[in-house]
Scaffold this active site. Sequence first.
Site, short mmCIF file in Angstrom:
data_model
loop_
_atom_site.label_atom_id
_atom_site.label_comp_id
_atom_site.label_asym_id
_atom_site.label_seq_id
_atom_site.Cartn_x
_atom_site.Cartn_y
_atom_site.Cartn_z
CE LYS A 53 -3.87 -2.36 2.19
NZ LYS A 53 -4.64 -2.73 3.40
CD GLN A 97 -3.64 -4.44 6.47
OE1 GLN A 97 -3.70 -3.40 5.82
NE2 GLN A 97 -4.08 -5.59 6.00
CG ASP A 120 -9.77 0.10 4.99
OD1 ASP A 120 -9.59 -0.38 3.87
OD2 ASP A 120 -9.01 -0.08 5.96
#
Length: 283
Positions: A53, A97, A120
């Site tokens: 990422k 994460q 997200d």
Amino acid sequence: MTAKILDGTVLAQKLRADFKTRAEALAARGTRPGLAVILVGEDHASQVYVRNKVNACAEAGFHSEKISYPPDVEPAVVLKKIAELNADSRIHGILVQLPLPKHFDSDAVLKAISPEKDVDGFHAENFGALMQGNPRFIPCTPYGVMKFFADAGIDLKGKEAVVIGRSNIVGKPMAMLLMQAGATITVCHSQTRDLLFHTRRADILVAALGRAQFVTAEMVKPGAVVIDVGINRLPNGKLCGDVDFAAVSQVASAITPVPGGVGPMTITMLLANTLEAAEREAL
Ligand code: GUN
């Protein structure tokens, strides 16, 4: 039948070229898109995802920050960092994460992220907006899957779509997006009684359960579009998806490979959401 391969690497490159141009235009007006990624613990797969990422951000000309904590960090420390990032004007997207270690309340951590920076799309407010058909951020993996359908000209209206897996990250938002695009949806999971009955009537089959090569050719309707969200490692060390690619690609009309399918698209849509957040802020 040999299935058309839906190539995530090629599609991702196409989209990322556009993002780079948009990021440059934004930078010329004084805003560089910025993403902060928080990683707690030492899970190897999570470390690889986070590295990918951060690298993708650099390639697209975005600013990025990686913040790592040991597995036994106090949740309060992470919450304090999130509060700082919420107030940091260089940061447009914040990603924690998952999974977090067991002593964390993941929902509380996700809710601490400002909904405007929740790239997200996991914050309850954003998840609710998605369910209502009015999303602020679409979760990256299902967003990437929808791009495959759009790019390949696959019309979802009236189709039977079956999703295997009911996670908040993939299964639930995936089903909602398919429904909003006009498909009739079925979500299967570990307690589903007759999985074969459902999968064999799917025009669109999305496998997101996390078990290596679980979907076999006999589970797939001839001509179906098969999307493989899984990333698993075989005993010989090779990566594979949730679908038996060699066998299913002889039955399906289109299929995503692993690696090189959904994976590159997930990161691409994270860039898309970060860029959109920066563009909204710069309006
Ligand atoms: N872990 C597995 N997939 C994801 C994802 O899309 N976002 C985050 N934050 N964690 C994940």
